[in-house]
Design a protein around this motif. Structure first.
Motif, mmCIF file in Angstrom:
data_model
loop_
_atom_site.group_PDB
_atom_site.id
_atom_site.type_symbol
_atom_site.label_atom_id
_atom_site.label_comp_id
_atom_site.label_asym_id
_atom_site.label_seq_id
_atom_site.Cartn_x
_atom_site.Cartn_y
_atom_site.Cartn_z
ATOM 1 N N ILE A 295 0.821 -1.207 0.000
ATOM 2 C CA ILE A 295 0.000 0.000 0.000
ATOM 3 C C ILE A 295 0.858 1.261 0.000
ATOM 4 C CG2 ILE A 295 -1.746 1.282 1.293
ATOM 5 C CD1 ILE A 295 -2.712 -1.481 2.370
ATOM 6 N N ALA A 296 1.911 1.280 0.818
ATOM 7 C CA ALA A 296 2.728 2.496 0.928
ATOM 8 C C ALA A 296 3.735 2.635 -0.204
ATOM 9 C CB ALA A 296 3.453 2.516 2.276
ATOM 10 N N PHE A 297 4.279 1.487 -0.685
ATOM 11 C CA PHE A 297 5.380 1.548 -1.656
ATOM 12 C C PHE A 297 5.055 0.880 -2.991
ATOM 13 C CE2 PHE A 297 7.386 1.659 2.607
ATOM 14 C CZ PHE A 297 7.934 2.932 2.533
ATOM 15 N N ASP A 298 3.811 0.432 -3.155
ATOM 16 C CA ASP A 298 3.352 -0.156 -4.422
ATOM 17 C C ASP A 298 4.185 -1.361 -4.847
ATOM 18 O OD1 ASP A 298 1.077 0.224 -5.914
ATOM 19 O OD2 ASP A 298 2.084 1.324 -7.520
ATOM 20 N N ARG A 299 4.594 -2.172 -3.880
ATOM 21 C CA ARG A 299 5.287 -3.425 -4.172
ATOM 22 C C ARG A 299 4.251 -4.526 -4.407
ATOM 23 N NH1 ARG A 299 10.859 -2.423 -4.761
ATOM 24 N NH2 ARG A 299 11.570 -1.002 -3.101
ATOM 25 N N PRO A 300 4.492 -5.440 -5.337
ATOM 26 C CA PRO A 300 3.519 -6.502 -5.617
ATOM 27 C C PRO A 300 3.572 -7.632 -4.587
ATOM 28 C CG PRO A 300 5.386 -6.708 -7.099
ATOM 29 C CD PRO A 300 5.614 -5.445 -6.304
ATOM 30 N N GLU A 301 3.317 -7.298 -3.324
ATOM 31 C CA GLU A 301 3.285 -8.290 -2.255
ATOM 32 C C GLU A 301 1.858 -8.805 -2.076
ATOM 33 O OE1 GLU A 301 5.893 -9.469 -0.959
ATOM 34 O OE2 GLU A 301 7.415 -7.983 -1.493
ATOM 35 N N THR A 302 1.736 -9.994 -1.540
ATOM 36 C CA THR A 302 0.425 -10.606 -1.342
ATOM 37 C C THR A 302 -0.077 -10.292 0.051
ATOM 38 O OG1 THR A 302 1.029 -12.412 -2.824
ATOM 39 C CG2 THR A 302 -0.870 -12.756 -1.391
ATOM 40 N N VAL A 303 -1.157 -9.548 0.121
ATOM 41 C CA VAL A 303 -1.744 -9.131 1.394
ATOM 42 C C VAL A 303 -2.918 -10.049 1.705
ATOM 43 C CG1 VAL A 303 -2.790 -7.224 2.661
ATOM 44 C CG2 VAL A 303 -1.029 -6.761 0.943
ATOM 45 N N LEU A 304 -2.864 -10.708 2.863
ATOM 46 C CA LEU A 304 -3.884 -11.700 3.197
ATOM 47 C C LEU A 304 -4.448 -11.430 4.584
ATOM 48 C CD1 LEU A 304 -4.999 -14.415 1.848
ATOM 49 C CD2 LEU A 304 -3.597 -15.575 3.565
ATOM 50 N N ASP A 305 -5.574 -10.715 4.625
ATOM 51 C CA ASP A 305 -6.281 -10.564 5.900
ATOM 52 C C ASP A 305 -7.563 -11.387 5.842
ATOM 53 O OD1 ASP A 305 -8.011 -9.141 4.254
ATOM 54 O OD2 ASP A 305 -8.100 -7.367 5.554
ATOM 55 N N HIS B 89 -12.871 -25.396 0.270
ATOM 56 C CA HIS B 89 -13.632 -25.851 1.440
ATOM 57 C C HIS B 89 -12.740 -26.305 2.590
ATOM 58 C CE1 HIS B 89 -17.881 -26.024 -0.219
ATOM 59 N NE2 HIS B 89 -17.147 -25.681 -1.280
ATOM 60 N N ASP B 90 -11.434 -26.374 2.395
ATOM 61 C CA ASP B 90 -10.559 -26.726 3.507
ATOM 62 C C ASP B 90 -10.681 -25.637 4.568
ATOM 63 O OD1 ASP B 90 -9.732 -28.884 2.047
ATOM 64 O OD2 ASP B 90 -7.917 -27.896 1.276
ATOM 65 N N PRO B 91 -10.827 -26.011 5.848
ATOM 66 C CA PRO B 91 -11.086 -24.999 6.881
ATOM 67 C C PRO B 91 -9.843 -24.200 7.254
ATOM 68 C CG PRO B 91 -10.963 -27.181 7.871
ATOM 69 C CD PRO B 91 -10.890 -27.379 6.392
ATOM 70 N N LEU B 92 -10.089 -22.966 7.662
ATOM 71 C CA LEU B 92 -9.051 -22.134 8.264
ATOM 72 C C LEU B 92 -8.811 -22.609 9.690
ATOM 73 C CD1 LEU B 92 -10.281 -18.647 7.016
ATOM 74 C CD2 LEU B 92 -8.011 -19.609 6.572
ATOM 75 N N PRO B 93 -7.605 -22.468 10.225
ATOM 76 C CA PRO B 93 -6.440 -21.780 9.646
ATOM 77 C C PRO B 93 -5.560 -22.653 8.758
ATOM 78 C CG PRO B 93 -5.971 -22.365 11.901
ATOM 79 C CD PRO B 93 -7.383 -22.799 11.655
ATOM 80 N N ALA B 94 -5.870 -23.965 8.639
ATOM 81 C CA ALA B 94 -5.000 -24.862 7.878
ATOM 82 C C ALA B 94 -4.919 -24.483 6.400
ATOM 83 C CB ALA B 94 -5.482 -26.303 8.022
ATOM 84 N N SER B 95 -5.955 -23.803 5.885
ATOM 85 C CA SER B 95 -5.987 -23.471 4.458
ATOM 86 C C SER B 95 -5.314 -22.145 4.117
ATOM 87 C CB SER B 95 -7.442 -23.433 3.976
ATOM 88 O OG SER B 95 -8.177 -22.445 4.681
ATOM 89 N N LYS B 96 -4.687 -21.486 5.093
ATOM 90 C CA LYS B 96 -4.092 -20.169 4.840
ATOM 91 C C LYS B 96 -3.082 -20.189 3.695
ATOM 92 C CE LYS B 96 -4.535 -17.670 9.227
ATOM 93 N NZ LYS B 96 -5.034 -16.396 8.670
ATOM 94 N N ALA B 97 -2.207 -21.209 3.658
ATOM 95 C CA ALA B 97 -1.186 -21.264 2.608
ATOM 96 C C ALA B 97 -1.831 -21.384 1.236
ATOM 97 C CB ALA B 97 -0.239 -22.427 2.866
ATOM 98 N N GLN B 98 -2.876 -22.195 1.153
ATOM 99 C CA GLN B 98 -3.586 -22.371 -0.123
ATOM 100 C C GLN B 98 -4.259 -21.065 -0.548
ATOM 101 O OE1 GLN B 98 -6.621 -25.378 0.116
ATOM 102 N NE2 GLN B 98 -6.985 -25.428 -2.087
ATOM 103 N N LEU B 99 -4.876 -20.382 0.385
ATOM 104 C CA LEU B 99 -5.546 -19.121 0.077
ATOM 105 C C LEU B 99 -4.536 -18.043 -0.323
ATOM 106 C CD1 LEU B 99 -8.138 -19.118 3.001
ATOM 107 C CD2 LEU B 99 -8.598 -19.600 0.594
ATOM 108 N N LYS B 100 -3.379 -18.043 0.340
ATOM 109 C CA LYS B 100 -2.358 -17.051 -0.011
ATOM 110 C C LYS B 100 -1.806 -17.311 -1.401
ATOM 111 C CE LYS B 100 1.743 -14.679 1.691
ATOM 112 N NZ LYS B 100 2.696 -14.507 2.810
ATOM 113 N N ALA B 101 -1.645 -18.576 -1.761
ATOM 114 C CA ALA B 101 -1.152 -18.906 -3.101
ATOM 115 C C ALA B 101 -2.129 -18.417 -4.164
ATOM 116 C CB ALA B 101 -0.938 -20.413 -3.223
ATOM 117 N N ARG B 102 -3.414 -18.584 -3.906
ATOM 118 C CA ARG B 102 -4.425 -18.098 -4.856
ATOM 119 C C ARG B 102 -4.393 -16.571 -4.936
ATOM 120 N NH1 ARG B 102 -6.372 -21.549 -8.643
ATOM 121 N NH2 ARG B 102 -7.257 -23.445 -7.736
ATOM 122 N N ALA C 17 -1.858 -14.665 -4.375
ATOM 123 C CA ALA C 17 -0.636 -14.266 -5.072
ATOM 124 C C ALA C 17 -0.811 -14.339 -6.586
ATOM 125 C CB ALA C 17 0.527 -15.150 -4.627
ATOM 126 N N GLU C 18 -1.553 -15.346 -7.047
ATOM 127 C CA GLU C 18 -1.775 -15.488 -8.492
ATOM 128 C C GLU C 18 -2.495 -14.279 -9.072
ATOM 129 O OE1 GLU C 18 -4.033 -19.039 -8.960
ATOM 130 O OE2 GLU C 18 -2.474 -20.352 -8.146
#
Length: 343
Positions: free
Chosen positions: A131-141, A155-168, A170-171
């Motif tokens: 947000i501050a420096f316009d870098r293409p980082e993946t923000v996952l809240d 359908h995999d439940p959180l928090p175990a699915s965080k890595a999968q959601l972050k990968a999506r 990032a794409e």
């Protein structure tokens, strides 16, 4: 999909006191990294509605990171009271002082460098870099997790699915306008792809959304059930001298309410024994203080006593009545004071 979302954001971006609008950003106005950092720290575990007033007060009182770095700890902790999670406030000061002293008052502009700052974890580093420096980082809240889970019908439940959601996520993060995109996907989750009753009919990503097509959007993301919070108990002791001075203690730097002034008291556990800090005619109040922390509920028995002017017990701080400000106390300690005052 990122193009469609950015087009939607250009029209529907929320107005935030720390945000540069997409039109202003297109005109070359850059966000202030200090304000972005401040907002992200405040927004951890807290809603935008709860943060707005705190953000205005903090940035009016300490407009730059150097101003905050020079502020007395007690003042910052007092202003923070009510936001909870006081470790964030302690790290806020530590980080401000590192940026002021080690970085000449300028926030570093890369994810890796930001990650070395006190209190800055992977999410916050990615958010500031993006947000501050316009870098293409993946923000996952939480909002982005919900959007990704529905967009790809995960359908995999959180928090175990965080890595999968972050990968999506990032794409979908674009090289062009990544800062605006990060805010756009968070706005989408906050205003349209909401936890309950998502407004799929007006969503800019309705056509490619797999969960909408499958009819599963309202049930996503799935979460592993949380364990019920236990209840702990404790005793606190409010002592005021005849001259109006109060007796308080500084809590240890580590742990809940670390480094803050509060009333002396017992440990918080299943069945604490009364443990007055010194001999006095203690009277237990008829009502109790009830407060909820992240991992447990707390019930405190409040005791009070009046002391002679000369009494100065060891290991306690004497605070003159003119220097005592209830607003400087952490919320649970202020509740005890309010209970005493209203008896």
């Amino acid at each position: 999909m990122s193009d469609a979302l950015l087009a939607w954001y250009d029209v529907h971006a929320r107005d935030m006191p720390w945000r540069v609008s997409p039109a202003d950003r297109a005109a070359g106005i850059c966000p202030d990294p200090y304000r972005i950092w401040m907002s992200e720290v405040m927004l951890q575990q807290t809603t935008v509605a709860a943060v707005r007033d705190y953000f205005h007060r903090f940035t009016a009182r300490w407009p730059t990171v150097r101003d905050l770095a020079d502020a007395p700890d007690e003042q910052v902790m007092g202003e923070w009271a009510g936001l909870g999670y006081y470790a964030r406030a302690r790290n806020l000061l530590k980080c401000a002082r590192v940026v002021a002293n080690d970085y000449d008052g300028q926030f570093p502009d890369t994810y890796d460098a930001l990650l070395t700052l006190p209190g800055v974890g992977p999410y916050t580093a990615a958010a500031i870099a993006s947000i501050a420096f316009d870098r293409p980082e993946t923000v996952l809240d939480g909002n982005v997790e919900r959007v990704m889970a529905r967009l790809f019908d995960i359908h995999d439940p959180l928090p175990a699915s965080k890595a999968q959601l972050k990968a999506r996520a990032a794409e979908l993060t674009p090289q062009l306008r990544p800062g605006d995109y990060a805010q756009a996907v968070m706005d989408l989750g906050a205003t349209i792809c909401t936890p309950k009753s998502p407004a799929c009919g007006i969503c800019p990503l309705r056509d490619p959304c797999v969960a909408r097509q499958a009819g599963t959007a309202p049930e996503l993301p799935k979460k592993t059930p949380k364990k019920p919070k236990p209840t702990r108990y404790g005793h606190v002791y409010l002592a005021q001298r005849a001259d109006g001075a109060w007796l308080l203690e500084r809590r240890p730097d580590k742990g809940l309410l670390g480094g803050m002034l509060g009333w002396p008291g017992s440990d918080w556990n299943d069945a604490p024994q009364p443990s007055p800090p010194f001999m006095a005619e203690w009277q237990a109040l008829s009502s109790e203080v009830r407060h909820t922390f992240t991992h447990f509920h707390l019930i405190l028995t409040v005791h009070s006593a009046e002391l002679p002017d000369h009494m100065t017990p060891n290991a306690l701080q004497i605070l003159d009545k003119h220097d005592f400000r209830p607003s400087d106390l952490p919320t649970v300690m202020r509740k005890a004071y309010d209970l005493w005052r209203g008896q």
